[in-house]
Motif scaffolding. Structure first.
Motif, short mmCIF file in Angstrom:
data_model
loop_
_atom_site.label_atom_id
_atom_site.label_comp_id
_atom_site.label_asym_id
_atom_site.label_seq_id
_atom_site.Cartn_x
_atom_site.Cartn_y
_atom_site.Cartn_z
N LEU A 1 1.80 14.55 -3.34
CA LEU A 1 2.23 13.16 -3.58
C LEU A 1 3.08 12.92 -2.65
CD1 LEU A 1 1.80 13.24 -7.42
CD2 LEU A 1 -0.26 12.50 -5.84
N PHE A 2 3.94 13.28 -2.18
CA PHE A 2 5.07 12.95 -1.44
C PHE A 2 4.55 12.84 -0.03
CE2 PHE A 2 8.78 13.47 1.29
CZ PHE A 2 9.53 11.62 1.17
N ASN A 3 3.76 13.95 1.07
CA ASN A 3 3.18 14.11 1.98
C ASN A 3 2.56 13.18 1.83
OD1 ASN A 3 4.71 15.95 3.08
ND2 ASN A 3 4.13 17.49 1.95
N VAL A 4 1.12 12.74 0.68
CA VAL A 4 0.10 11.82 0.87
C VAL A 4 0.59 10.12 1.72
CG1 VAL A 4 -1.87 9.82 -0.27
CG2 VAL A 4 -1.32 12.95 -0.49
N PHE A 5 2.37 10.28 0.72
CA PHE A 5 2.71 8.78 0.98
C PHE A 5 3.32 8.99 2.36
CE2 PHE A 5 7.66 7.84 0.86
CZ PHE A 5 7.51 6.81 1.30
N LEU A 6 3.86 9.69 3.00
CA LEU A 6 4.15 9.76 3.94
C LEU A 6 3.35 9.95 5.11
CD1 LEU A 6 6.85 13.00 4.36
CD2 LEU A 6 7.28 10.98 4.62
N VAL A 7 2.04 10.38 4.99
CA VAL A 7 0.28 9.86 6.25
C VAL A 7 0.98 8.84 5.64
CG1 VAL A 7 -1.75 10.38 6.42
CG2 VAL A 7 -0.13 12.21 5.96
N ILE B 1 0.80 -1.56 -0.40
CA ILE B 1 0.04 -0.01 -0.03
C ILE B 1 0.74 1.05 0.03
CG2 ILE B 1 -1.95 1.27 1.69
CD1 ILE B 1 -3.25 -1.40 2.10
N PRO B 2 1.50 1.27 0.68
CA PRO B 2 2.45 2.91 0.50
C PRO B 2 3.75 2.47 -0.65
CG PRO B 2 3.72 1.22 2.66
CD PRO B 2 1.72 0.73 2.28
N SER B 3 3.95 1.29 -0.89
CA SER B 3 5.02 1.21 -1.72
C SER B 3 4.62 1.87 -3.02
CB SER B 3 5.21 0.00 -1.94
OG SER B 3 5.80 -0.62 -0.76
N PHE B 4 2.54 1.40 -3.39
CA PHE B 4 1.93 2.47 -3.94
C PHE B 4 2.46 3.37 -4.33
CE2 PHE B 4 -2.16 3.76 -5.98
CZ PHE B 4 -1.46 4.04 -6.93
N PHE B 5 1.96 4.51 -3.30
CA PHE B 5 2.05 5.59 -2.80
C PHE B 5 3.63 5.99 -3.22
CE2 PHE B 5 -2.45 4.96 -1.20
CZ PHE B 5 -2.97 5.81 -1.62
N MET C 1 11.19 3.44 17.80
CA MET C 1 10.85 4.43 16.64
C MET C 1 9.23 5.67 16.80
SD MET C 1 12.66 2.90 13.35
CE MET C 1 12.50 5.03 12.73
N ALA C 2 8.53 4.61 17.36
CA ALA C 2 7.32 4.95 17.65
C ALA C 2 7.03 6.24 18.86
CB ALA C 2 5.98 3.55 17.89
N GLY C 3 7.86 5.50 19.65
CA GLY C 3 7.63 6.16 20.93
C GLY C 3 8.29 7.58 20.39
N ILE C 4 9.75 7.88 19.73
CA ILE C 4 11.00 8.89 19.58
C ILE C 4 9.73 9.82 18.61
CG2 ILE C 4 12.32 10.24 18.11
CD1 ILE C 4 13.55 7.65 18.78
N THR C 5 8.77 9.57 17.57
CA THR C 5 8.00 10.08 16.54
C THR C 5 6.51 10.78 18.04
OG1 THR C 5 8.81 8.75 14.82
CG2 THR C 5 6.75 10.13 14.95
N GLY C 6 6.18 9.82 18.64
CA GLY C 6 4.61 10.24 19.62
C GLY C 6 5.32 11.32 19.64
N VAL C 7 6.36 10.87 21.02
CA VAL C 7 7.05 12.55 21.96
C VAL C 7 6.64 13.41 21.03
CG1 VAL C 7 8.89 13.04 22.92
CG2 VAL C 7 7.75 10.98 23.19
N MET D 1 3.53 6.79 7.72
CA MET D 1 2.81 6.53 8.58
C MET D 1 2.19 5.73 9.28
SD MET D 1 5.94 8.33 10.17
CE MET D 1 5.32 9.12 11.49
N THR D 2 1.21 5.86 9.04
CA THR D 2 0.34 4.79 9.48
C THR D 2 -0.09 3.95 9.25
OG1 THR D 2 -1.62 6.73 8.58
CG2 THR D 2 -1.83 4.79 9.10
N TYR D 3 0.55 3.10 8.20
CA TYR D 3 1.01 1.82 7.76
C TYR D 3 2.08 1.33 8.99
CZ TYR D 3 4.41 -2.03 6.26
OH TYR D 3 4.88 -3.56 5.81
N LEU D 4 3.03 2.11 9.58
CA LEU D 4 4.16 1.45 10.60
C LEU D 4 3.91 1.29 11.73
CD1 LEU D 4 7.24 3.75 9.35
CD2 LEU D 4 7.29 1.64 8.75
N GLY D 5 2.23 2.67 12.24
CA GLY D 5 1.49 2.24 12.94
C GLY D 5 0.89 1.04 13.49
#
Length: 404
Positions: free
Chosen positions: A86-92, A62-66, A113-119, A95-99
């Motif tokens: 388009l790049f920001n859509v890929f990032l969103v 899914i993120p690979s497609f974007f 990594m999720a903890g650091i991002t969350g903080v 990030m959702t996929y990784l979550g």
């Protein structure tokens, strides 16, 4: 097996991270940080795919497609604002996929990594706007002190004052305004959110465009002019543009023995004693560039004319109907200059000269305003829809909700 694979990936990454700086030192373009980031991304993607395979799922497509959609659009035409979206859509999506993957695997590395991002996101939500205000006021003071009190240098200060007034009014508005007026006041934050999203997309593609790496096979380099000191002297900002072009000129000459022609592009302003192109030529001659490798375009008054008139010189000077060209300007102006090259039907991308950090926020705001003006009809339509929708909600609130 799992721990063995993780160990192998870790060792491969560390070996690559150690080798890349040494490898890039042997290259003319030593941008090793970009390759370090690229290498980390590749290794991380391999690790994520491994985790997916362990789960017998393939959601990483899914993120690979974007990502592929962004890459296809970007390499087809780098000079498009939609590439930032388009790049920001890929990032969103990514990030959702990784979550979701963190929840499914509780993998220690992903959890950290999720903890650091969350903080980071939490701090941004709590103090981000206030930290931005402090930064804008500080930056405004530095710019005004070093660059003077022109309107163009007041942009960060005006933005800071506007945000301060908005925050103060928002704080007291709930106690002094009726419900329907609060709904109407929502026009302002909605418009701010819209232009923030537009600015973020612009900043994203402007940053990505900085990584443009043209090959050493160029026939021409266009250097975009700017104002002169006392109407005759090349200022540091313009000097950086010329130096960037000379750096590429010398690198291509060293690599291929076939240096490109330098086109000094800039006309004579009303307050200038000579054309910018002529002053730029004198600057390049002092730097040791042979006169036969310098062409002068001395009629342009703006960036679009820089591109149009330089294109005419290229077509007259080129021995064939096909040519390869790039342009140089300061990094904050790079993407908008690319848009003007596209408008002039000039097949050229740019390389950016470095600019003092304190000057960048004000400069990027100026570029953003110019970009908005270039697409003003589109933005007026969107803003009109937002205003109309909120006015409709306000009328509903006043005549129906307020009477209940």
């Amino acid at each position: 097996m799992g721990n063995y694979f993780i160990l192998v990936i870790g060792v491969i990454y560390l070996i690559g991270a150690f080798i890349i700086p040494k490898w890039r030192r042997k290259k003319i373009k030593q941008n090793w940080k970009f390759f370090e980031l690229l290498w980390f991304s590749i290794c991380f993607i391999c690790y994520v795919i491994y985790l997916e395979v362990q789960l017998h799922s393939f959601y990483f497509f899914i993120p690979s497609f974007f990502l592929l959609v962004f890459l296809f659009s970007y390499f087809k035409e780098k000079r498009r604002l939609i590439n930032g979206l388009l790049f920001n859509v890929f990032l969103v999506v990514g990030m959702t996929y990784l979550g979701v993957l963190v929840v499914r695997t509780t993998n220690p590395l992903l959890v950290v990594m999720a903890g650091i991002t969350g903080v980071f996101l939490l701090l941004s939500a709590l103090i981000g706007l206030y930290a931005l205000l402090v930064f804008l006021y500080w930056n405004a003071i530095v710019v005004l002190r070093k660059e003077g009190h022109s309107l163009a240098n007041l942009l960060t200060l005006l933005l800071a004052i506007g945000l301060t007034i908005f925050l103060i009014f928002s704080y007291f508005s709930t106690t002094i305004l009726p419900s329907w007026a609060m709904t109407l006041f929502g026009i302002l934050p909605m418009l701010m959110f819209y232009f923030f999203a537009v600015f973020y997309n612009f900043l994203t593609i402007s940053t990505i465009y900085q990584f443009n790496q043209p090959r050493y096979n160029q026939d021409f380099i266009i250097i975009l002019g700017s104002g002169l000191i006392d109407g005759k002297t090349v200022p540091p900002l313009l000097g950086n543009r010329i130096d960037k072009a000379i750096q590429f000129y010398q690198a291509q000459k060293s690599a291929t023995q076939m240096p490109p022609k330098l086109i000094m592009s800039g006309g004579k302003g009303d307050d200038e004693h000579l054309a910018e192109g002529a002053a730029m030529k004198a600057y390049a001659l002092e730097k040791g560039i042979p006169e036969q490798d310098i062409l002068v375009e001395a009629n342009s008054k703006n960036t679009l004319e820089n591109m149009k008139f330089s294109k005419e010189i290229i077509e007259k000077s080129s021995e064939s109907s096909t040519y390869r060209a790039i342009f140089t300007t300061n990094n904050f102006h790079l993407f908008r200059a690319g848009l003007f090259a596209k408008m002039a039907h000039l097949n050229a991308n740019g390389i950016g000269a470095k600019t003092a950090f304190y000057f960048l926020p004000n400069a990027f705001l100026r570029e953003f305003i110019a970009i908005v003006v270039m697409r003003k009809r589109r933005h007026l339509i969107v803003c009109g829809i937002i205003v109309a929708a909120i006015i409709a909600l306000t009328l509903f609130d006043y005549f129906f909700v307020g009477l209940v």
